[in-house]
Scaffold this motif. Sequence first.
Motif, mmCIF file in Angstrom:
data_model
loop_
_atom_site.group_PDB
_atom_site.id
_atom_site.type_symbol
_atom_site.label_atom_id
_atom_site.label_comp_id
_atom_site.label_asym_id
_atom_site.label_seq_id
_atom_site.Cartn_x
_atom_site.Cartn_y
_atom_site.Cartn_z
ATOM 1 N N HIS A 30 0.840 -1.192 0.000
ATOM 2 C CA HIS A 30 0.000 0.000 0.000
ATOM 3 C C HIS A 30 0.877 1.246 0.000
ATOM 4 C CE1 HIS A 30 -4.016 -1.771 1.701
ATOM 5 N NE2 HIS A 30 -3.506 -2.507 0.737
ATOM 6 N N VAL A 31 0.372 2.315 -0.609
ATOM 7 C CA VAL A 31 1.089 3.585 -0.619
ATOM 8 C C VAL A 31 0.126 4.705 -0.245
ATOM 9 C CG1 VAL A 31 0.682 4.047 -3.082
ATOM 10 C CG2 VAL A 31 2.663 5.072 -1.937
ATOM 11 N N VAL A 33 -0.381 8.851 -0.520
ATOM 12 C CA VAL A 33 0.051 10.067 -1.205
ATOM 13 C C VAL A 33 -0.695 11.225 -0.550
ATOM 14 C CG1 VAL A 33 0.372 11.245 -3.393
ATOM 15 C CG2 VAL A 33 0.279 8.739 -3.337
ATOM 16 N N TYR A 101 5.095 10.732 -0.438
ATOM 17 C CA TYR A 101 4.717 9.358 -0.748
ATOM 18 C C TYR A 101 5.267 8.464 0.364
ATOM 19 C CZ TYR A 101 4.079 11.148 -5.528
ATOM 20 O OH TYR A 101 3.688 11.865 -6.632
ATOM 21 N N LEU A 103 5.392 4.479 1.120
ATOM 22 C CA LEU A 103 5.144 3.123 0.638
ATOM 23 C C LEU A 103 5.393 2.132 1.764
ATOM 24 C CD1 LEU A 103 4.670 0.999 -1.630
ATOM 25 C CD2 LEU A 103 7.125 1.181 -2.139
ATOM 26 N N PHE A 109 8.853 1.513 6.005
ATOM 27 C CA PHE A 109 8.292 2.512 5.102
ATOM 28 C C PHE A 109 9.396 3.042 4.194
ATOM 29 C CE2 PHE A 109 5.204 3.368 8.689
ATOM 30 C CZ PHE A 109 4.069 2.982 8.000
ATOM 31 N N HIS A 110 9.040 3.292 2.937
ATOM 32 C CA HIS A 110 9.914 4.018 2.017
ATOM 33 C C HIS A 110 9.250 5.363 1.753
ATOM 34 C CE1 HIS A 110 12.712 0.706 0.533
ATOM 35 N NE2 HIS A 110 11.921 0.121 1.429
ATOM 36 N N HIS A 147 -4.983 6.694 -0.497
ATOM 37 C CA HIS A 147 -4.514 5.421 0.060
ATOM 38 C C HIS A 147 -4.727 4.393 -1.044
ATOM 39 C CE1 HIS A 147 -5.198 2.062 3.320
ATOM 40 N NE2 HIS A 147 -4.111 1.855 2.599
ATOM 41 N N GLN A 159 -3.705 4.864 -11.524
ATOM 42 C CA GLN A 159 -2.913 5.372 -10.411
ATOM 43 C C GLN A 159 -2.440 6.808 -10.614
ATOM 44 O OE1 GLN A 159 -1.301 3.400 -7.531
ATOM 45 N NE2 GLN A 159 -3.136 2.181 -7.826
#
Length: 317
Positions: A30-31, A33, A101, A103, A109-110, A147, A159
């Motif tokens: 999941h990411v 934004v 962002y 991720l 997390f990134h 999300h 996306q």
Amino acid sequence: MANIMLSPESKSLMYKEFVGSLVCPPKPGHVFVIAGVTKEFAQRLDIDFLTSSEDYETRIFHVSIRFDECIIINNTKLDKTWGTGERWDHGLESGGKFRIYVLAMRDEFHISFDNAVHAVYKYKASLNDIKAIRVCKDIRYVTQFDHRMVYPTAYPYLQWYDDKNWIFSHNVPQKFIAGDVMLLKAIALENPKGSFNLVFYEGASNKHALTFNVDFGKKVVTRDSMDNELKVINVEQDGGFPFSMDKEFKLAIGFTKTQFVIVVDGKKFCTYNYTSPNQLELLCAFHMKVKDGLLLNVGNIKHKHSASENCEGIEKF
């Protein structure tokens, strides 16, 4: 969306923070934004991943952008105790637009800002405990709270969108089901003859499943949708005009098997029938736009589930 020049009156009425609850806990793949605009001469912007939209004490993940110090601090607060913060240099400017962002991977997390890689942060608590996100401190307004799922499959299927005219967007990483309810708090500011619309898209297309247009100049709320050739159909305008400038409104949108149920400030306003077979399964995102100098300041998003598949009684939300 352009950085709007605001009157002193509008600045005084705007929300001091944004809080959004999640439709489901995040999972690896999941990411998030999150985008918006900071105040002029902002010193600090905080983004908190919380265990509840009502309780800010526990912060599973905390990002603090210190514009005056040119650093970003990543940290976690558990049992009323902060962990050891991780500090990173940054070159972000205050008083402008930002986009972060986040991720979620298996163990970490990134994080990136404005398409530039920022950091990796190891989890200090379970992803499953994250229920809400807060954006606060020197924030002017939030324009994006998305999300999404990016793997093992992408959802929403589309996306990326052209967002130059948006005032707000919200994606969810799973299909709505009958009985789901989305709650939004916002306030309309600036030009009293302006308008805003809220658009739900059908799947990965540009087809509007619902356009909910609020025109303050004409005092009319219009609902319509599109056919497969993207022509406007099923226009409805009954129901009066329950909105006021410079005053918070609460919008609840319920999803049944056959229609949208729309409630404004605790009173049922209208229903709007789906115009495609199985359209409920294709709804995953909405975007909001403004016209003629209106500013729409969104302060809160929540997700609830009604005990009734027909969304009976959602006025109480």
